[in-house]
Design a protein around this motif. Structure first.
Motif, PDB file in Angstrom:
ATOM      1  N   LEU A   1       0.696  -1.220  -0.023  1.00 46.10           N
ATOM      2  CA  LEU A   1       0.005   0.047  -0.166  1.00 46.10           C
ATOM      3  C   LEU A   1       0.931   1.237   0.164  1.00 46.10           C
ATOM      4  CD1 LEU A   1      -2.565  -1.183   2.667  1.00 46.10           C
ATOM      5  CD2 LEU A   1      -3.117  -0.881   0.215  1.00 46.10           C
TER       6      LEU A   1
ATOM      7  N   ASP B   1       1.454   3.026   2.489  1.00 47.54           N
ATOM      8  CA  ASP B   1       1.117   4.149   3.329  1.00 47.54           C
ATOM      9  C   ASP B   1       0.961   3.302   4.942  1.00 47.54           C
ATOM     10  OD1 ASP B   1      -1.687   5.203   5.064  1.00 47.54           O
ATOM     11  OD2 ASP B   1      -1.013   6.586   3.538  1.00 47.54           O
TER      12      ASP B   1
ATOM     13  N   GLU C   1      -2.581   3.192   6.398  1.00 46.21           N
ATOM     14  CA  GLU C   1      -3.751   2.145   5.805  1.00 46.21           C
ATOM     15  C   GLU C   1      -3.122   0.764   6.159  1.00 46.21           C
ATOM     16  OE1 GLU C   1      -5.788   2.985   1.812  1.00 46.21           O
ATOM     17  OE2 GLU C   1      -3.524   3.745   1.615  1.00 46.21           O
TER      18      GLU C   1
ATOM     19  N   ALA D   1      -8.457  -2.506   0.090  1.00 45.92           N
ATOM     20  CA  ALA D   1      -8.088  -1.086   0.685  1.00 45.92           C
ATOM     21  C   ALA D   1      -7.576  -0.435  -0.869  1.00 45.92           C
ATOM     22  CB  ALA D   1      -6.801  -1.201   1.435  1.00 45.92           C
ATOM     23  N   LEU D   2      -7.162  -1.006  -1.667  1.00 43.21           N
ATOM     24  CA  LEU D   2      -6.716  -0.186  -2.961  1.00 43.21           C
ATOM     25  C   LEU D   2      -8.087   0.143  -3.773  1.00 43.21           C
ATOM     26  CD1 LEU D   2      -3.817  -2.353  -4.048  1.00 43.21           C
ATOM     27  CD2 LEU D   2      -3.827  -0.022  -3.337  1.00 43.21           C
ATOM     28  N   SER D   3      -9.208  -0.803  -3.581  1.00 48.62           N
ATOM     29  CA  SER D   3     -10.419  -0.432  -4.328  1.00 48.62           C
ATOM     30  C   SER D   3     -11.047   0.798  -3.455  1.00 48.62           C
ATOM     31  CB  SER D   3     -11.238  -1.718  -4.316  1.00 48.62           C
ATOM     32  OG  SER D   3     -10.920  -2.817  -5.068  1.00 48.62           O
ATOM     33  N   ALA D   4     -10.970   0.763  -2.142  1.00 46.86           N
ATOM     34  CA  ALA D   4     -11.438   1.664  -1.237  1.00 46.86           C
ATOM     35  C   ALA D   4     -10.873   2.980  -1.691  1.00 46.86           C
ATOM     36  CB  ALA D   4     -11.379   1.239   0.146  1.00 46.86           C
ATOM     37  N   ARG D   5      -9.720   3.056  -1.991  1.00 46.04           N
ATOM     38  CA  ARG D   5      -8.998   4.392  -2.537  1.00 46.04           C
ATOM     39  C   ARG D   5      -9.856   4.633  -3.638  1.00 46.04           C
ATOM     40  NH1 ARG D   5      -2.382   3.560  -2.525  1.00 46.04           N
ATOM     41  NH2 ARG D   5      -2.258   3.372  -0.529  1.00 46.04           N
ATOM     42  N   SER D   6      -9.900   4.164  -4.772  1.00 41.63           N
ATOM     43  CA  SER D   6     -10.640   4.687  -5.817  1.00 41.63           C
ATOM     44  C   SER D   6     -12.267   4.778  -5.378  1.00 41.63           C
ATOM     45  CB  SER D   6     -11.036   3.420  -6.795  1.00 41.63           C
ATOM     46  OG  SER D   6      -9.502   2.999  -7.230  1.00 41.63           O
ATOM     47  N   ARG D   7     -12.830   4.292  -4.446  1.00 43.68           N
ATOM     48  CA  ARG D   7     -14.368   4.815  -4.247  1.00 43.68           C
ATOM     49  C   ARG D   7     -14.233   6.063  -3.540  1.00 43.68           C
ATOM     50  NH1 ARG D   7     -14.583  -0.826  -2.568  1.00 43.68           N
ATOM     51  NH2 ARG D   7     -14.278  -0.363  -0.617  1.00 43.68           N
ATOM     52  N   ARG D   8     -13.268   6.236  -2.597  1.00 41.10           N
ATOM     53  CA  ARG D   8     -13.083   7.589  -1.846  1.00 41.10           C
ATOM     54  C   ARG D   8     -12.945   8.717  -2.751  1.00 41.10           C
ATOM     55  NH1 ARG D   8     -10.184   4.292   1.974  1.00 41.10           N
ATOM     56  NH2 ARG D   8      -8.281   5.173   1.185  1.00 41.10           N
ATOM     57  N   ALA D   9     -12.096   8.376  -3.928  1.00 43.43           N
ATOM     58  CA  ALA D   9     -11.818   9.438  -4.983  1.00 43.43           C
ATOM     59  C   ALA D   9     -13.250   9.898  -5.682  1.00 43.43           C
ATOM     60  CB  ALA D   9     -10.900   8.945  -5.681  1.00 43.43           C
TER      61      ALA D   9
END
Length: 215
Positions: free
Chosen positions: A58, A60, A63, A104-112
């Motif tokens: 990640l 980060d 995260e 978590a990587l998918s969640a980054r896209s959703r947050r964006a």
């Protein structure tokens, strides 16, 4: 907590002669059987490995810490699915880690996407804005959680998103139950202050206060 998940009123303290001093076979047997003392030992033994894999993937640290907690929560809830004959417990945990990293990587896209939607709402006609209230509220809640001190944010995320009781949060984090309760209380107070309008003797609203959204 659902009926299938462990629910306890107290968290047993790991016994050196029972879990920490036992061999791997005994530890695995106890873990699969639902012994929370064995969960604490499993977490102590392999959390650093899980965190290292998550952080490398990640990039980060925060995260990676969240993913590490999610891995052990998932392992505890799904412990009945682990079979020693198909590999080591460490290998099983790493498999869960890879799945949680992908989440978590998918969640980054959703947050964006949520942030983009919130920005787009500023240009929407008034009659269309109500359809975006849910998106905006989620963005605001996520924003306020992110502003909390790390211990408070950690406790509230485990309680809200993972549906853990405070004793179970104490097991996962390794913190005393009293510390968990204190962080939960302070975090909830800060969230309440963020979403309630602050009153002043003048016009009733203090400059800079974050007012609660209303329909």
């Amino acid at each position: 907590m659902s009926a299938s998940q462990p629910a306890t009123d107290s968290v047993p303290v790991p016994s050196p002669g029972r879990a920490a001093g036992g061999d791997d076979e005994e530890l695995v047997t106890g873990f699969v059987a639902g012994d929370e003392a064995c969960l604490a030992v499993v977490h102590q033994r392999w959390s650093a490995l899980v965190h290292c894999v998550a952080r490398r993937s990640l990039g980060d640290a925060r995260e990676a810490e969240d993913v590490t907690q999610q891995v052990f929560i998932a392992a505890w809830r799904g412990r009945s699915g682990y079979s020693p004959g198909r590999g080591t417990l460490a290998g099983w945990l790493i498999g869960i880690t890879r799945r949680k990293v992908a989440d978590a990587l998918s969640a980054r896209s959703r947050r964006a996407a949520l942030v983009d939607a919130a920005g787009a709402a500023l240009a929407v006609r008034p009659q269309e804005s109500s359809s975006l209230d849910g998106v905006l509220d989620r963005v605001l809640v996520a924003h306020e959680l992110a502003r909390l001190p790390p211990p408070q944010r950690k406790v509230l995320r485990l309680a809200f998103y993972d549906d853990l009781t405070q004793p179970q949060i104490a097991v996962v984090t390794g913190w005393p139950l009293g510390t968990v309760k204190s962080h939960a209380r302070r975090g909830l107070l800060r969230l309440r202050q963020a979403f309630e309008p602050a009153q002043s003797p003048g016009d009733g609203t203090r400059p800079g206060a974050c007012a609660a959204r209303r329909p």
